[in-house]
Scaffold this active site. Sequence first.
Site, short mmCIF file in Angstrom:
data_model
loop_
_atom_site.label_atom_id
_atom_site.label_comp_id
_atom_site.label_asym_id
_atom_site.label_seq_id
_atom_site.Cartn_x
_atom_site.Cartn_y
_atom_site.Cartn_z
N HIS A 13 -4.25 3.50 4.09
CA HIS A 13 -3.66 2.97 2.73
C HIS A 13 -2.34 2.65 3.05
O HIS A 13 -1.41 3.52 2.91
CB HIS A 13 -4.02 4.18 1.79
CG HIS A 13 -4.03 3.89 0.37
ND1 HIS A 13 -4.49 4.11 -0.60
CD2 HIS A 13 -2.63 3.19 -0.05
CE1 HIS A 13 -4.04 3.66 -1.89
NE2 HIS A 13 -2.94 3.00 -1.70
N HIS A 15 0.28 -0.80 1.83
CA HIS A 15 0.44 -1.84 1.01
C HIS A 15 1.49 -2.57 2.01
O HIS A 15 2.48 -2.22 2.02
CB HIS A 15 0.54 -1.88 -0.29
CG HIS A 15 -0.22 -0.97 -0.98
ND1 HIS A 15 -1.20 -1.78 -1.90
CD2 HIS A 15 -0.46 0.17 -1.36
CE1 HIS A 15 -2.14 -1.04 -2.44
NE2 HIS A 15 -1.49 0.21 -2.21
N HIS A 65 8.35 -9.06 -4.56
CA HIS A 65 7.37 -10.26 -4.37
C HIS A 65 8.35 -11.59 -4.77
O HIS A 65 8.05 -12.73 -4.00
CB HIS A 65 6.36 -10.16 -5.43
CG HIS A 65 5.19 -9.33 -5.00
ND1 HIS A 65 4.73 -8.45 -6.02
CD2 HIS A 65 4.70 -8.87 -3.86
CE1 HIS A 65 3.59 -7.84 -5.32
NE2 HIS A 65 3.87 -7.86 -4.12
N ASP A 166 -5.39 -7.50 -7.44
CA ASP A 166 -4.28 -6.94 -8.24
C ASP A 166 -5.06 -6.78 -9.64
O ASP A 166 -5.86 -7.78 -9.98
CB ASP A 166 -3.28 -7.89 -8.54
CG ASP A 166 -2.08 -7.31 -9.08
OD1 ASP A 166 -2.12 -6.74 -10.19
OD2 ASP A 166 -0.90 -7.46 -8.64
N GLU A 226 -5.32 7.18 -10.81
CA GLU A 226 -3.81 7.26 -10.47
C GLU A 226 -3.25 7.61 -11.75
O GLU A 226 -2.13 8.15 -11.80
CB GLU A 226 -3.32 5.96 -9.82
CG GLU A 226 -2.15 6.04 -8.84
CD GLU A 226 -1.71 4.69 -8.23
OE1 GLU A 226 -2.16 3.74 -8.59
OE2 GLU A 226 -0.46 4.80 -7.67
N ASP A 301 0.82 4.94 1.63
CA ASP A 301 0.96 4.03 0.28
C ASP A 301 1.91 2.86 0.52
O ASP A 301 1.49 1.80 0.68
CB ASP A 301 1.00 4.83 -0.77
CG ASP A 301 0.38 4.24 -2.23
OD1 ASP A 301 -0.17 3.23 -2.03
OD2 ASP A 301 1.01 4.71 -3.37
C1 6MZ Z 1 -1.53 0.88 -7.25
C2 6MZ Z 1 -0.21 -0.24 -5.78
C3 6MZ Z 1 0.60 0.53 -5.53
O1 6MZ Z 1 -0.58 -6.54 -1.86
O2 6MZ Z 1 1.86 -7.39 -2.24
N1 6MZ Z 1 0.29 -1.38 -4.83
N2 6MZ Z 1 -1.19 -0.46 -6.82
N3 6MZ Z 1 -0.78 1.92 -7.04
C4 6MZ Z 1 0.20 2.07 -6.06
N4 6MZ Z 1 0.81 3.11 -6.03
C5 6MZ Z 1 2.13 3.30 -6.01
N5 6MZ Z 1 1.41 0.56 -4.69
C6 6MZ Z 1 1.24 -0.90 -4.14
O3 6MZ Z 1 1.71 -4.92 -1.85
C7 6MZ Z 1 2.24 -4.47 -3.15
C8 6MZ Z 1 1.09 -4.37 -4.06
O4 6MZ Z 1 0.19 -3.38 -3.93
C9 6MZ Z 1 -0.18 -2.66 -5.03
C10 6MZ Z 1 0.48 -3.59 -6.08
O5 6MZ Z 1 -0.28 -4.62 -6.47
C11 6MZ Z 1 1.75 -4.25 -5.56
O6 6MZ Z 1 2.09 -5.39 -6.20
P1 6MZ Z 1 1.26 -6.36 -1.60
O7 6MZ Z 1 1.44 -6.61 0.08
#
Ligand code: 6MZ
Length: 361
Positions: A13, A15, A65, A166, A226, A301
């Site tokens: 997990h 991002h 972004h 998203d 969440e 995360d």
């Molecule tokens: C929900 C999250 C997140 O996709 O642009 N993102 N969504 N809860 C979280 N917990 C803190 N952390 C990140 O990476 C950024 C995107 O991941 C999601 C959000 O949509 C965020 O804009 P990417 O690579």
Amino acid sequence: MEWCVSLPKVELHAHLNGSIRDSTLLELARVLGEKGVIVFSDVEHVILKNDRSLTEVFKLFDLIHILTTDHTTVKRITQEVIEDFASENVVYLELRTTPKRNDSIGMTKRSYMEAVMEGLRAVSTVDVAFAPHNVDAGSLRESLPINDACDGKRKKIYVQLLLSIDRRESTASAMETVKLALEMRDLGVLGIDLSGNPVVGEWMTYLPALEFAREHGLYITLHCGEVPNPKEIQAMLDFIPQRVGHACYFEDDDWKKLKHFNIPVEICLTSNIVTASVSSIDVHHFADLYNAKHPIVLCTDDAGVFSTSLSNEYKVAASAFGLGKREMFQLAKNAIEFIFADDGVKQDLRKTFDLATKKLD
Ligand code: 6MZ
């Protein structure tokens, strides 16, 4: 901490845009500051801040972004994020990112993902392996780089991709992402994640795209619970995704359902504490799930946004819940069973862990 770094780890997990080094974000902000797009001094303290509420986190993502809009930057951050995970002995990474469209710079969801793939190919400090869809274990081994993590010369990291929807997106846009994921299966895309600001959007908006993804054999993981949203949590669990992330605001019926379906949980300790989704570490649901032997996996995360690393998450778990080295090793190894890649990759990872047992004693 040193031991946690040397432990082989599985990250499920993470991002992409949340895992960027602060130094890179500052450099990108400085450049945009010089161009007059942003005011650097306003942005600097936002990037370096440590405590962030969930609302602030999503504001920060809007800023990130802006900083990472173009293809070259997407390529760069992908490369750096993979190198950073590999440098702390992550041996398997499922990296998730939201394909973005930006007409003003000619970016489509596909070209965004192509930039991600370029970043993956540009990694030079480690061998990057991925398992294309529908390849049996025998031919998979041949398709991997010749250098093996086990030979002590060069590290190897498996990188698989999940495409995120998203929660701000429409059904049509979510569907476009799923179709793109299907087209990119041979490039290591294994599944779909639903993420984004949890107070935005409705489950029914994404459901058709998620059902379509499932019908076509993509794996699905959902950000679930969440924030308090009992109806949505139940609907998500009834969907029986292959994994869920967070599970912070679960009630008794939710735990029952989660356990009944045996759905693995991606646990992000630092993220949950910083955003106050869980009030303090000693009441974190990790302990109950761990004691109940429910499938769980420790994850970062957003290593950049929350100033953490996967090694640090193991250290936090060890000190908060009294895990010894043997328990941490087993926890890390168990994660192999919840990855979305196939049995060939699992077998290879089990070997990596078995070899590491001797070194880590
Ligand atoms: C929900 C999250 C997140 O996709 O642009 N993102 N969504 N809860 C979280 N917990 C803190 N952390 C990140 O990476 C950024 C995107 O991941 C999601 C959000 O949509 C965020 O804009 P990417 O690579």
